[in-house]
Enzyme design. Structure first.
Site, mmCIF file in Angstrom:
data_model
loop_
_atom_site.group_PDB
_atom_site.id
_atom_site.type_symbol
_atom_site.label_atom_id
_atom_site.label_comp_id
_atom_site.label_asym_id
_atom_site.label_seq_id
_atom_site.Cartn_x
_atom_site.Cartn_y
_atom_site.Cartn_z
ATOM 1 N N SER A 75 0.802 -1.230 0.000
ATOM 2 C CA SER A 75 0.000 0.000 0.000
ATOM 3 C C SER A 75 0.839 1.286 0.000
ATOM 4 O O SER A 75 0.510 2.229 -0.730
ATOM 5 C CB SER A 75 -0.992 0.003 1.171
ATOM 6 O OG SER A 75 -0.345 -0.289 2.383
ATOM 7 N N GLY B 217 0.894 1.678 15.010
ATOM 8 C CA GLY B 217 0.130 2.577 14.146
ATOM 9 C C GLY B 217 -1.023 3.257 14.854
ATOM 10 O O GLY B 217 -1.376 4.401 14.537
ATOM 11 N N ASP C 135 -4.834 -1.014 8.106
ATOM 12 C CA ASP C 135 -4.844 -2.346 7.486
ATOM 13 C C ASP C 135 -4.114 -3.353 8.386
ATOM 14 O O ASP C 135 -3.043 -3.842 8.041
ATOM 15 C CB ASP C 135 -4.158 -2.233 6.099
ATOM 16 C CG ASP C 135 -4.088 -3.557 5.383
ATOM 17 O OD1 ASP C 135 -4.918 -4.439 5.656
ATOM 18 O OD2 ASP C 135 -3.169 -3.714 4.544
HETATM 19 N N1 SAM Z 1 -0.878 -2.282 4.342
HETATM 20 C C1 SAM Z 1 0.067 -3.239 3.787
HETATM 21 C C2 SAM Z 1 -0.187 -3.362 2.309
HETATM 22 O O1 SAM Z 1 -1.349 -3.261 1.890
HETATM 23 O O2 SAM Z 1 0.764 -3.556 1.560
HETATM 24 C C3 SAM Z 1 -0.038 -4.603 4.433
HETATM 25 C C4 SAM Z 1 -0.055 -4.579 5.909
HETATM 26 S S1 SAM Z 1 -0.147 -6.127 6.677
HETATM 27 C C5 SAM Z 1 -1.805 -6.650 6.397
HETATM 28 C C6 SAM Z 1 -0.159 -5.666 8.363
HETATM 29 C C7 SAM Z 1 1.186 -5.153 8.877
HETATM 30 O O3 SAM Z 1 0.976 -4.548 10.150
HETATM 31 C C8 SAM Z 1 2.233 -6.229 9.109
HETATM 32 O O4 SAM Z 1 3.384 -5.904 8.381
HETATM 33 C C9 SAM Z 1 2.508 -6.204 10.627
HETATM 34 O O5 SAM Z 1 3.861 -6.436 10.947
HETATM 35 C C10 SAM Z 1 2.121 -4.790 10.964
HETATM 36 N N2 SAM Z 1 1.649 -4.556 12.342
HETATM 37 C C11 SAM Z 1 1.047 -5.387 13.212
HETATM 38 N N3 SAM Z 1 0.617 -4.732 14.301
HETATM 39 C C12 SAM Z 1 0.962 -3.425 14.128
HETATM 40 C C13 SAM Z 1 0.753 -2.235 14.878
HETATM 41 N N4 SAM Z 1 0.108 -2.268 16.054
HETATM 42 N N5 SAM Z 1 1.208 -1.077 14.379
HETATM 43 C C14 SAM Z 1 1.863 -1.022 13.193
HETATM 44 N N6 SAM Z 1 2.077 -2.122 12.426
HETATM 45 C C15 SAM Z 1 1.627 -3.302 12.885
#
Ligand code: SAM
Length: 281
Positions: free
Chosen positions: A100, A144, A164
């Site tokens: 993304s 996030g 996401d």
């Molecule tokens: N948005 C990305 C895309 O569309 O290319 C994919 C994101 S993936 C579904 C979710 C990501 O969130 C993972 O890389 C994970 O390591 C990260 N993650 C998990 N918990 C998080 C948090 N509380 N804050 C930030 N990142 C987090």
């Protein structure tokens, strides 16, 4: 935190999410003033479809690969597919798939700004190398949701927050999102928020929809794509995107996009899509 998006890059959920993201960024560019983009769960930014993780699941075969031959499709689909192709110039097969933040960055202008958060250190380090040298973007190794609380409203005073999460916390993730959005509604009621969610059992999603309908935001639109009936907790039957304060007439774009995605991505005779206002003033 075990989730690695590399196993799922370019799957049907990414196609759904990323083609909507393309539409949102393009709509923000309709005005000449700068906008901000915040990606709360940014991932690593760039994925190898020929890497061991993606090859192990093969999920992109039922995702981005299904779109490559599409001739008659809505403009959004063509913009998205062309963007993926442009990253693979010189390769016969797709090798790279953009996450993304990379998709948004390739569409954003020099005046627009991006804030990316990723909690997993390895993923964040990869993300930093993708964005090294891009002065428009700042990359943060942090939670996030906490970043939303600290950094909203975005300086540009208009823009998009993409949420996401990996939904490792299952139903609890919805409650965490609700809490973050309740705080955000006080800090930045006019921002655009796009929240991706998985659909396994319909009952798991309903409380989130009810919460959104009662939230302090004025406008909430949902878009959903189901490839299997939403009655099994064991697999990803479909997914949705809740859009808070969507751009003007975005519902019409979704009504064009979703039937096309349903046709291109269906895995059986079953397929459903839905575009519905949960709240509209
Ligand atoms: N948005 C990305 C895309 O569309 O290319 C994919 C994101 S993936 C579904 C979710 C990501 O969130 C993972 O890389 C994970 O390591 C990260 N993650 C998990 N918990 C998080 C948090 N509380 N804050 C930030 N990142 C987090």
């Amino acid at each position: 935190m075990n989730y690695r998006h590399a196993f799922h890059a370019g799957n049907f959920a990414d196609v759904f999410k990323h083609s909507i993201l393309v539409g949102l960024v393009e709509a923000l560019k309709a005005k000449q003033t700068p906008f901000g983009f915040m990606d709360t769960h940014a991932g690593r930014g760039r994925y190898q479809l020929d890497g061991s993780e993606a090859k192990r699941t093969g999920e992109s075969a039922n995702g981005i690969h299904r779109l490559l031959g599409a001739t008659r499709a809505p403009t959004l689909v063509h913009v998205y597919v062309n963007l993926v192709r442009s990253l693979n110039a010189g390769h016969e097969e797709l090798s790279v798939y953009p996450g993304s933040p990379l998709i948004a960055s390739l569409l954003m202008r020099e005046i627009d700004r991006g804030t990316l958060c990723e909690l997993q250190p390895e993923e964040c380090s990869a993300l930093k190398s993708v964005f090294r040298g891009d002065a428009r973007f700042s990359v943060h190794e942090r939670d996030g949701y906490a970043a939303m609380n600290a950094l909203l409203p975005l300086k540009e005073r208009r823009g998009l927050v993409l949420i996401d999460p990996p939904f490792e916390a299952q139903d609890d993730e919805f409650r965490i999102i609700e809490k973050a959005l309740a705080d955000a509604s006080k800090r930045w009621p006019g921002g655009i928020y796009a929240i991706w969610y998985p659909i396994k059992l319909r009952q798991q999603v309903q409380p989130f929809h009810r919460w959104l309908a009662r939230s302090a935001f004025d406008k909430v639109l949902i878009a959903e794509l189901l490839l299997h009936p939403d009655n099994s907790a064991l697999r990803l039957n479909g997914c949705g995107m809740a859009l808070i304060n969507p751009p003007w007439k975005f519902d019409r774009q979704l009504e064009e996009l979703l039937p096309a995605l349903q046709e291109l991505l269906s895995q059986s005779r079953f397929g459903q899509h839905r575009v519905e206002w949960l709240k509209q003033d």
